[in-house]
Write a protein that holds these residues in place. Structure first.
Motif, PDB file in Angstrom:
ATOM      1  N   ILE A   1      30.120 -31.207 -48.717  1.00 58.06           N
ATOM      2  CA  ILE A   1      29.465 -30.599 -47.555  1.00 58.06           C
ATOM      3  C   ILE A   1      30.491 -30.168 -46.513  1.00 58.06           C
ATOM      4  CG2 ILE A   1      27.977 -31.112 -45.559  1.00 58.06           C
ATOM      5  CD1 ILE A   1      26.150 -32.621 -47.476  1.00 58.06           C
ATOM      6  N   SER A   2      31.482 -31.014 -46.265  1.00 58.49           N
ATOM      7  CA  SER A   2      32.450 -30.602 -45.241  1.00 58.49           C
ATOM      8  C   SER A   2      33.335 -29.469 -45.757  1.00 58.49           C
ATOM      9  CB  SER A   2      33.252 -31.788 -44.705  1.00 58.49           C
ATOM     10  OG  SER A   2      33.957 -32.403 -45.727  1.00 58.49           O
TER      11      SER A   2
ATOM     12  N   GLU B   1      22.784 -39.798 -48.239  1.00 59.20           N
ATOM     13  CA  GLU B   1      24.246 -39.673 -48.182  1.00 59.20           C
ATOM     14  C   GLU B   1      24.645 -38.355 -47.491  1.00 59.20           C
ATOM     15  OE1 GLU B   1      25.914 -40.587 -52.045  1.00 59.20           O
ATOM     16  OE2 GLU B   1      27.851 -39.728 -51.445  1.00 59.20           O
ATOM     17  N   ALA B   2      23.959 -37.296 -47.846  1.00 57.80           N
ATOM     18  CA  ALA B   2      24.220 -36.000 -47.203  1.00 57.80           C
ATOM     19  C   ALA B   2      23.842 -36.054 -45.724  1.00 57.80           C
ATOM     20  CB  ALA B   2      23.436 -34.897 -47.923  1.00 57.80           C
ATOM     21  N   TYR B   3      22.714 -36.672 -45.457  1.00 65.85           N
ATOM     22  CA  TYR B   3      22.231 -36.827 -44.077  1.00 65.85           C
ATOM     23  C   TYR B   3      23.258 -37.581 -43.234  1.00 65.85           C
ATOM     24  CZ  TYR B   3      19.243 -38.333 -40.203  1.00 65.85           C
ATOM     25  OH  TYR B   3      18.717 -38.565 -38.957  1.00 65.85           O
ATOM     26  N   ASP B   4      23.788 -38.651 -43.792  1.00 64.21           N
ATOM     27  CA  ASP B   4      24.748 -39.479 -43.050  1.00 64.21           C
ATOM     28  C   ASP B   4      26.059 -38.743 -42.775  1.00 64.21           C
ATOM     29  OD1 ASP B   4      23.019 -41.585 -42.793  1.00 64.21           O
ATOM     30  OD2 ASP B   4      23.712 -42.625 -44.592  1.00 64.21           O
ATOM     31  N   SER B   5      26.306 -37.684 -43.538  1.00 67.19           N
ATOM     32  CA  SER B   5      27.504 -36.900 -43.231  1.00 67.19           C
ATOM     33  C   SER B   5      27.181 -35.739 -42.282  1.00 67.19           C
ATOM     34  CB  SER B   5      28.154 -36.398 -44.520  1.00 67.19           C
ATOM     35  OG  SER B   5      27.432 -35.344 -45.061  1.00 67.19           O
ATOM     36  N   GLY B   6      25.945 -35.719 -41.774  1.00 63.89           N
ATOM     37  CA  GLY B   6      25.596 -34.751 -40.732  1.00 63.89           C
ATOM     38  C   GLY B   6      24.667 -33.628 -41.172  1.00 63.89           C
TER      39      GLY B   6
END
Ligand SMILES: *Cc1c(COP(=O)(O)O)cnc(C)c1O
Length: 215
Positions: A7-8, A34-39
């Motif tokens: 994602i980043s 997991e994706a949510y927690d990375s923003g």
């Protein structure tokens, strides 16, 4: 690469003006978290039942996009919360979305799906029909719908010239109709999002590149 790293990586490539829709269809709630927690906050699903159950179990500030073919009898299940419906291509469906929008006291944002590939998709309006929707009073009674742009599915091919032609034709159409409401151009997936952006896309729908291949 981990979901977070992917994602980043993609966000660095595309910059701040492009919306990344993380396509999480078939993927577990754990992976979405997991994706949510990375923003990441925007997720796309293509099956109503799966979408509703994930919406129920996951954080409420997620913006859920319906990216698949939507059946009229299922609109009622997503109408209370859906953030954007990508695949609208017939008036009967619009009528139902409008009805359910009204019931929920919401204005529901929708993209008109335009058929930009004649091999890939059974769905979508051709350019002539899409133009008619926007230039006649066909949509005037739908007070609980806002058409906010267009969605296109390109051919599944490595032929860049073909992809460029499909993307840029939809981009020209978008530029012609762009206004204060119509500002989203949703095109580009894992294999072609950079090319789509070069050709005007401002919303990409990326699944396998983030979450890994689907079965
Ligand atoms: C599955 C799907 C995507 C994502 O495809 P990937 O190749 O996994 O990125 C994008 N748009 C729509 C409409 C889809 O159904």
């Amino acid at each position: 690469m981990s979901i977070k790293k992917q994602i980043s990586f993609i966000n660095e490539q595309i910059g701040k003006n492009i919306t990344l829709v993380a396509v999480s269809k078939t993927k577990s709630e754990l992976k979405i978290k997991e994706a949510y927690d990375s923003g990441q906050r925007v997720f796309g699903e293509n099956k109503v039942q799966e979408l509703v159950s994930k919406q129920n179990n996951l954080p409420k500030d997620i913006k859920w996009h319906m990216i698949g073919h939507l059946q009229r009898n299922k609109v009622k299940y997503i109408a209370p919360f859906i953030n954007l419906i990508h695949g609208v291509d017939n008036i009967k469906l619009l009528k139902e979305i409008n009805k359910q929008g009204k019931k929920n006291d919401r204005i529901i944002d929708c993209l008109i799906q335009v058929k930009i590939s004649f091999e890939e998709s059974k769905f979508g309006l051709d350019y002539k029909q899409a133009n008619e929707w926007l230039t006649t009073d066909l949509l005037i009674d739908f007070k609980n719908i806002r058409i906010t742009g267009f969605m296109g599915m390109a051919s599944n091919t490595n032929n860049e010239l073909k992809l460029i032609e499909e993307f840029s034709t939809l981009n020209s159409f978008f530029n012609k109709h762009q206004n204060t409401n119509i500002k989203i151009l949703s095109m580009g997936m894992s294999n072609d999002y950079l090319l789509a952006i070069k050709n005007g896309s401002n919303m990409i729908r990326v699944g396998s590149k983030i979450f890994g291949a689907r079965k």
